[in-house]
Scaffold this motif. Structure first.
Motif, PDB file in Angstrom:
ATOM      1  N   PRO A   1       0.822  -1.220   0.000  1.00  0.00           N
ATOM      2  CA  PRO A   1       0.000   0.000   0.000  1.00  0.00           C
ATOM      3  C   PRO A   1       0.856   1.271   0.000  1.00  0.00           C
ATOM      4  N   LEU A   2       0.303   2.306  -0.635  1.00  0.00           N
ATOM      5  CA  LEU A   2       0.977   3.595  -0.744  1.00  0.00           C
ATOM      6  C   LEU A   2       0.057   4.694  -0.246  1.00  0.00           C
ATOM      7  N   SER A   3       0.675   5.774   0.192  1.00  0.00           N
ATOM      8  CA  SER A   3      -0.103   6.981   0.492  1.00  0.00           C
ATOM      9  C   SER A   3      -0.217   7.792  -0.787  1.00  0.00           C
ATOM     10  N   SER A   4      -1.039   8.796  -0.783  1.00  0.00           N
ATOM     11  CA  SER A   4      -1.222   9.617  -1.985  1.00  0.00           C
ATOM     12  C   SER A   4      -0.010  10.486  -2.278  1.00  0.00           C
ATOM     13  N   GLU A   5       0.964  10.523  -1.375  1.00  0.00           N
ATOM     14  CA  GLU A   5       2.136  11.388  -1.536  1.00  0.00           C
ATOM     15  C   GLU A   5       3.378  10.618  -1.977  1.00  0.00           C
ATOM     16  N   PHE A   6       3.207   9.416  -2.482  1.00  0.00           N
ATOM     17  CA  PHE A   6       4.377   8.635  -2.889  1.00  0.00           C
ATOM     18  C   PHE A   6       5.078   9.303  -4.072  1.00  0.00           C
ATOM     19  N   SER A   7       6.338   8.968  -4.264  1.00  0.00           N
ATOM     20  CA  SER A   7       7.108   9.521  -5.381  1.00  0.00           C
ATOM     21  C   SER A   7       7.820   8.394  -6.114  1.00  0.00           C
ATOM     22  N   VAL A   8       8.073   8.638  -7.383  1.00  0.00           N
ATOM     23  CA  VAL A   8       8.766   7.661  -8.227  1.00  0.00           C
ATOM     24  C   VAL A   8       9.963   8.346  -8.862  1.00  0.00           C
ATOM     25  N   SER A   9      11.152   7.786  -8.679  1.00  0.00           N
ATOM     26  CA  SER A   9      12.357   8.351  -9.269  1.00  0.00           C
ATOM     27  C   SER A   9      12.503   7.877 -10.704  1.00  0.00           C
ATOM     28  N   ALA A  10      13.476   8.421 -11.397  1.00  0.00           N
ATOM     29  CA  ALA A  10      13.654   8.114 -12.821  1.00  0.00           C
ATOM     30  C   ALA A  10      13.947   6.644 -13.076  1.00  0.00           C
ATOM     31  N   ASP A  11      14.541   5.957 -12.116  1.00  0.00           N
ATOM     32  CA  ASP A  11      14.846   4.530 -12.322  1.00  0.00           C
ATOM     33  C   ASP A  11      13.706   3.624 -11.868  1.00  0.00           C
ATOM     34  N   GLY A  12      12.561   4.227 -11.485  1.00  0.00           N
ATOM     35  CA  GLY A  12      11.402   3.445 -11.094  1.00  0.00           C
ATOM     36  C   GLY A  12      11.316   3.127  -9.611  1.00  0.00           C
ATOM     37  N   THR A  13      12.237   3.639  -8.810  1.00  0.00           N
ATOM     38  CA  THR A  13      12.200   3.400  -7.369  1.00  0.00           C
ATOM     39  C   THR A  13      11.064   4.193  -6.737  1.00  0.00           C
ATOM     40  N   ILE A  14      10.264   3.515  -5.919  1.00  0.00           N
ATOM     41  CA  ILE A  14       9.112   4.152  -5.283  1.00  0.00           C
ATOM     42  C   ILE A  14       9.460   4.460  -3.832  1.00  0.00           C
ATOM     43  N   MET A  15       9.279   5.732  -3.459  1.00  0.00           N
ATOM     44  CA  MET A  15       9.507   6.185  -2.094  1.00  0.00           C
ATOM     45  C   MET A  15       8.182   6.659  -1.520  1.00  0.00           C
ATOM     46  N   ASP A  16       7.941   6.330  -0.255  1.00  0.00           N
ATOM     47  CA  ASP A  16       6.709   6.764   0.404  1.00  0.00           C
ATOM     48  C   ASP A  16       7.009   7.025   1.875  1.00  0.00           C
TER      49      ASP A  16
END
Length: 246
Positions: A142-157
């Motif tokens: 699960p993710l929050s609505s504020e997650f971010s995706v970097s150029a290499d596809g890494t997801i940070m939340d």
């Protein structure tokens, strides 16, 4: 003459299939990640025509080859990347490199470049049809609505690394379309290093002007075959109604 009717009929059927492909392309002009398709024709093997009886009764005279019509050989997909459209929607993702997102469907893995994703009630990242986007560790979320995706596809939340979006590379001739923008691979896929852009989607790569030209070409081919069938039908009518009386 009867053979000519069959030959022209194959031309009609091939033109009809091509017009359906063009129509499908135009309908999906606004479908994100859609790839334009083209139908290529193939000629049926020609038949050698011989005439019996030349200067001697037993002599065989070669007249030449006679075509036996055409058919649609296969559908080819254009793998040209569509333009990127900025949406500023957090869940929209676009691949700026070759490759495909992986989604899980009831029928197994499918592949797409349509980056219109959304968060469901459990915070899982899914397509509009409810198929879960796959990361290296499985379904993303699960993710929050504020997650971010970097150029290499890494997801940070919330300051934590969640997963990395799984991207695969597939030869274009190994893809079979399913629906509007999903594909099945008829051979094993290979992992790829994808370049991902968040807040954007890849538009359809359909060239509308080119499709209009193709449609006019198909219509002319259809009309030409119609005309040939009408002419041959008239000739058959004369052969039956007039020549037969002699």
């Amino acid at each position: 003459m009867i053979r000519g009717l069959y030959t022209s009929a194959t031309g009609l059927l091939a033109a009809q299939t091509q017009s359906e492909v063009v129509g499908d392309n135009v309908v999906n002009l606004k479908t994100s990640g859609y790839k334009e398709q083209t139908a290529s024709n193939i000629s049926f093997p020609s038949m050698l025509i011989q005439r019996m009886g030349g200067n001697e009764a037993s002599e065989v005279v070669e007249v030449g080859e006679m075509g036996r019509g055409v058919g649609v050989d296969r559908l080819a997909m254009s793998n040209v990347q569509g333009s990127l459209e900025t949406t500023d929607i957090n869940t929209d993702l676009a691949l700026t490199s070759p490759g495909y997102f992986v989604v899980q469907t009831p029928g197994g893995e499918r592949y797409t470049r349509n980056g219109h994703f959304q968060l469901d009630g459990d915070g899982m990242l899914r397509t509009a049809d409810g198929y879960s986007l796959q990361g290296e560790a499985g379904p993303i979320g699960p993710l929050s609505s504020e997650f971010s995706v970097s150029a290499d596809g890494t997801i940070m939340d919330q300051g934590q690394r969640v997963d990395q979006i799984r991207v695969v590379e597939i030869p274009v001739d190994a893809l079979q379309r399913e629906g509007q923008s999903l594909y099945i691979a008829n051979q094993p896929v290979q992992a790829a290093v994808g370049a991902v852009r968040q807040g954007a989607v890849e538009a359809s790569n359909v060239d509308l002007a080119g499709q209009m030209i193709q449609m006019m070409t198909v219509m002319k081919a259809y009309e030409a075959n119609q005309k040939i069938i009408q002419t041959q039908d008239e000739m058959l009518g004369k052969a039956v109604n007039e020549v037969g009386k002699i």
